[in-house]
Motif scaffolding. Structure first.
Motif, PDB file in Angstrom:
ATOM      1  N   GLU A 148       1.019  -1.245   0.023  1.00 47.29           N
ATOM      2  CA  GLU A 148      -0.078   0.079  -0.181  1.00 47.29           C
ATOM      3  C   GLU A 148       0.643   1.223   0.057  1.00 47.29           C
ATOM      4  O   GLU A 148       0.515   2.246  -0.735  1.00 47.29           O
ATOM      5  CB  GLU A 148      -0.846   0.045   1.124  1.00 47.29           C
ATOM      6  N   GLU A 149       1.835   1.279   0.775  1.00 46.17           N
ATOM      7  CA  GLU A 149       2.811   2.405   0.764  1.00 46.17           C
ATOM      8  C   GLU A 149       3.511   2.771  -0.498  1.00 46.17           C
ATOM      9  O   GLU A 149       3.754   3.931  -0.740  1.00 46.17           O
ATOM     10  CB  GLU A 149       3.738   2.435   2.145  1.00 46.17           C
ATOM     11  N   ASP A 150       3.753   1.679  -1.166  1.00 52.88           N
ATOM     12  CA  ASP A 150       4.228   1.909  -2.408  1.00 52.88           C
ATOM     13  C   ASP A 150       3.338   2.439  -3.678  1.00 52.88           C
ATOM     14  O   ASP A 150       3.769   3.093  -4.564  1.00 52.88           O
ATOM     15  CB  ASP A 150       5.041   0.522  -3.002  1.00 52.88           C
ATOM     16  N   ILE A 151       2.105   2.027  -3.473  1.00 57.02           N
ATOM     17  CA  ILE A 151       1.122   2.351  -4.194  1.00 57.02           C
ATOM     18  C   ILE A 151       0.927   3.927  -3.969  1.00 57.02           C
ATOM     19  O   ILE A 151       0.684   4.832  -5.062  1.00 57.02           O
ATOM     20  CB  ILE A 151      -0.229   1.753  -3.843  1.00 57.02           C
ATOM     21  N   ALA A 152       0.794   4.396  -2.834  1.00 57.40           N
ATOM     22  CA  ALA A 152       0.695   5.748  -2.342  1.00 57.40           C
ATOM     23  C   ALA A 152       1.940   6.540  -3.107  1.00 57.40           C
ATOM     24  O   ALA A 152       1.797   7.672  -3.550  1.00 57.40           O
ATOM     25  CB  ALA A 152       0.549   5.978  -1.082  1.00 57.40           C
ATOM     26  N   GLY A 153       3.286   5.838  -2.790  1.00 60.51           N
ATOM     27  CA  GLY A 153       4.463   6.731  -3.527  1.00 60.51           C
ATOM     28  C   GLY A 153       4.456   6.795  -4.853  1.00 60.51           C
ATOM     29  O   GLY A 153       4.853   7.836  -5.246  1.00 60.51           O
ATOM     30  N   ALA A 154       3.650   5.860  -5.547  1.00 58.81           N
ATOM     31  CA  ALA A 154       3.665   6.025  -6.874  1.00 58.81           C
ATOM     32  C   ALA A 154       2.493   7.153  -7.447  1.00 58.81           C
ATOM     33  O   ALA A 154       2.839   7.799  -8.398  1.00 58.81           O
ATOM     34  CB  ALA A 154       3.310   4.613  -7.602  1.00 58.81           C
ATOM     35  N   VAL A 155       1.657   7.436  -6.740  1.00 56.93           N
ATOM     36  CA  VAL A 155       0.674   8.253  -6.846  1.00 56.93           C
ATOM     37  C   VAL A 155       1.385   9.403  -6.690  1.00 56.93           C
ATOM     38  O   VAL A 155       1.362  10.455  -7.634  1.00 56.93           O
ATOM     39  CB  VAL A 155      -0.466   8.345  -5.916  1.00 56.93           C
ATOM     40  N   ARG A 156       2.278   9.981  -5.659  1.00 59.38           N
ATOM     41  CA  ARG A 156       2.890  10.919  -5.628  1.00 59.38           C
ATOM     42  C   ARG A 156       4.089  11.235  -6.654  1.00 59.38           C
ATOM     43  O   ARG A 156       4.122  12.460  -7.045  1.00 59.38           O
ATOM     44  CB  ARG A 156       3.639  11.179  -4.092  1.00 59.38           C
ATOM     45  N   ASP A 157       4.429  10.191  -7.054  1.00 57.76           N
ATOM     46  CA  ASP A 157       5.780  10.264  -8.017  1.00 57.76           C
ATOM     47  C   ASP A 157       5.204  10.624  -9.250  1.00 57.76           C
ATOM     48  O   ASP A 157       5.962  11.305 -10.005  1.00 57.76           O
ATOM     49  CB  ASP A 157       6.750   9.020  -8.144  1.00 57.76           C
ATOM     50  N   LEU A 158       3.937   9.929  -9.691  1.00 56.12           N
ATOM     51  CA  LEU A 158       3.321  10.256 -11.116  1.00 56.12           C
ATOM     52  C   LEU A 158       2.989  11.875 -11.035  1.00 56.12           C
ATOM     53  O   LEU A 158       3.209  12.631 -11.980  1.00 56.12           O
ATOM     54  CB  LEU A 158       2.228   9.363 -11.158  1.00 56.12           C
ATOM     55  N   ALA A 159       2.617  12.224  -9.940  1.00 50.03           N
ATOM     56  CA  ALA A 159       2.130  13.527  -9.681  1.00 50.03           C
ATOM     57  C   ALA A 159       3.107  14.583  -9.913  1.00 50.03           C
ATOM     58  O   ALA A 159       2.972  15.518 -10.534  1.00 50.03           O
ATOM     59  CB  ALA A 159       1.385  13.983  -8.419  1.00 50.03           C
ATOM     60  N   ALA A 160       4.283  14.076  -9.383  1.00 47.39           N
ATOM     61  CA  ALA A 160       5.659  15.151  -9.602  1.00 47.39           C
ATOM     62  C   ALA A 160       5.904  15.283 -11.022  1.00 47.39           C
ATOM     63  O   ALA A 160       6.624  16.018 -11.218  1.00 47.39           O
ATOM     64  CB  ALA A 160       6.725  14.612  -8.928  1.00 47.39           C
ATOM     65  N   LEU A 161       5.518  14.204 -12.088  1.00 49.49           N
ATOM     66  CA  LEU A 161       5.783  14.277 -13.349  1.00 49.49           C
ATOM     67  C   LEU A 161       4.729  14.932 -14.018  1.00 49.49           C
ATOM     68  O   LEU A 161       4.644  14.902 -15.342  1.00 49.49           O
ATOM     69  CB  LEU A 161       5.850  12.990 -14.020  1.00 49.49           C
ATOM     70  N   GLY A 162       3.254  15.346 -13.389  1.00 48.84           N
ATOM     71  CA  GLY A 162       2.468  15.957 -13.912  1.00 48.84           C
ATOM     72  C   GLY A 162       1.287  15.117 -14.354  1.00 48.84           C
ATOM     73  O   GLY A 162       0.419  15.289 -14.992  1.00 48.84           O
ATOM     74  N   LEU A 163       1.280  13.850 -13.929  1.00 51.81           N
ATOM     75  CA  LEU A 163       0.619  12.794 -14.209  1.00 51.81           C
ATOM     76  C   LEU A 163      -0.415  12.342 -13.018  1.00 51.81           C
ATOM     77  O   LEU A 163       0.079  11.974 -12.088  1.00 51.81           O
ATOM     78  CB  LEU A 163       1.260  11.581 -14.611  1.00 51.81           C
ATOM     79  N   TYR A 164      -1.597  12.778 -13.026  1.00 53.13           N
ATOM     80  CA  TYR A 164      -2.458  12.521 -11.956  1.00 53.13           C
ATOM     81  C   TYR A 164      -3.479  11.257 -11.857  1.00 53.13           C
ATOM     82  O   TYR A 164      -4.272  11.273 -12.738  1.00 53.13           O
ATOM     83  CB  TYR A 164      -3.328  13.800 -11.970  1.00 53.13           C
ATOM     84  N   ALA A 165      -2.743  10.168 -11.503  1.00 56.27           N
ATOM     85  CA  ALA A 165      -3.380   8.940 -11.503  1.00 56.27           C
ATOM     86  C   ALA A 165      -4.027   8.449 -10.171  1.00 56.27           C
ATOM     87  O   ALA A 165      -3.687   8.894  -9.148  1.00 56.27           O
ATOM     88  CB  ALA A 165      -2.266   7.886 -11.896  1.00 56.27           C
TER      89      ALA A 165
END
Length: 368
Positions: free
Chosen positions: A305-322
């Motif tokens: 779960e913490e890695d899924i949440a981390g990927a949400v944040r990392d994608l957003a940092a690329l401008g990708l809101y998933a």
């Protein structure tokens, strides 16, 4: 023809039939595949691949689904292509399957349907039924994201929230389907005919070549099966030299595909997950999903779960809101790289299935 791959039994194509007489899921017998000249480049939707679709659909119910962006980015040290399926009309990849399924039902004169969904499938069916003038009743688990429920209701669908989990909702829909056409994104054979256009589109996106790897999240596995169908047709037609490896991600809290793939089903446990779109304990087409992954020489991995949440944040940092469900695929990139599944110089596509706008409450917790 409809095909029950488990028994080999076939049935004539019937828009209202959604399973075999013995209760088995059905698919459609493979098409011969198409070549570059068969793509209708005048059409800016998945219907540009109409030559690969069965059913003789004369008037597609289309909202412009398909033709989604493919972005080259680097994730950590791994070059990937993100396929942004949330550019679909209702914000998720489900629109591919829904467009083809509802087109068939509309052509057959169906005037009302029932669908069960954890959110994205329901809002997609609601939208395309609105476009087709078909009444829709959507059943969803009581814990479904309010944004997805609102979206379905905005399209004019009747939405019923069912107490319990995703399986309770599916069971209720099966009971109610006795007197209403069941437009199930998990069951109806023509839904997978829509999802297979993702394979054809990636083939066109990449200059009529196949990627080496496709990373996708899976709940019921319709993206896995769609890619398997489409790329298998292209392989049979001699348009690609081999199938892309299908690399499948599931949240660790709900991972039946992973457990059966790796032979650990006896240890399978379930817990709540922020990737709500994958919370399916018993995928209807589980044997077929497993076969598709194995046939492609693919793999399955679970994500914490913490890695899924981390990927949400990392994608957003690329401008990708998933949404978290979608971000699970991105979180799996490093897992598959560490296993040696992503070799230098290979083309890897990561399918991002749904928009972050679908899950504002969950994402608010991720960024809290």
């Amino acid at each position: 023809m409809y095909l029950d791959a488990r028994s080999g039994r076939t049935y004539p194509i019937d828009a209202r039939r959604w399973r075999g007489d013995d209760g088995a899921p059905l698919t459609v017998t493979p098409s011969p595949g198409i070549g570059p000249d068969d793509v209708d480049t005048r059409t800016r939707s998945l219907w540009r691949y109409r030559a690969a679709l069965p059913g003789g659909i004369e008037r597609p119910i289309s909202l412009g689904e398909g033709c989604t962006p493919l972005l080259e980015r680097t994730w950590g040290t791994t070059p990937v292509h993100f396929k942004l399926e949330w550019f679909s009309p209702t914000g998720s990849f489900k629109d591919r399957g829904t467009s083809v399924m509802i087109s068939l039902l509309a052509q057959a004169g169906v005037d009302s349907v029932i669908e069960d969904s954890s959110g994205n499938g329901g809002s997609s069916v609601a939208a395309y039924c609105a476009a087709a003038g078909i009444r829709a009743r959507i059943l969803a688990p009581e814990g479904t994201s309010p944004a997805k429920v609102l979206q379905s209701r905005a399209y004019g669908a009747e939405v019923t929230l069912v107490p319990g989990d995703r399986e309770a909702t599916a069971a209720q829909a099966l009971r109610d389907s006795a007197d209403t056409c069941y437009a199930s994104h998990n069951w109806h054979p023509f839904f997978l005919q829509g999802t297979k256009t993702l394979a054809y589109e990636l083939w066109e996106d990449l200059g009529f070549t196949a990627p080496d790897n496709i990373i996708t999240v899976a709940g019921a596995g319709s993206t896995v099966l769609g890619c398997d169908l489409g790329f298998t047709e292209l392989l049979a037609a001699g348009r690609i030299p081999r199938l892309p490896r299908l690399l499948v991600a599931q949240p660790r809290n709900c991972a039946p595909i992973d457990a059966h793939f790796h032979g650990t089903a006896a240890d399978l446990v379930f817990a709540p997950t922020i990737a709500e779109g994958t919370a399916i304990r018993e995928p209807v087409r589980l044997p077929e999903v497993l076969d598709a992954v194995r046939r492609s020489n693919g793999d399955v991995a679970t994500i914490a779960e913490e890695d899924i949440a981390g990927a949400v944040r990392d994608l957003a940092a690329l401008g990708l809101y998933a949404e978290p469900t979608s971000a699970t695929a991105a979180a799996a990139i490093e897992v598959f790289r560490s296993r040696g599944a992503l070799a230098p110089g290979e083309t890897t596509v990561v399918v991002l299935t749904g928009s972050g706008l679908k899950a504002p409450t969950t994402i608010a917790g991720v960024f809290a």
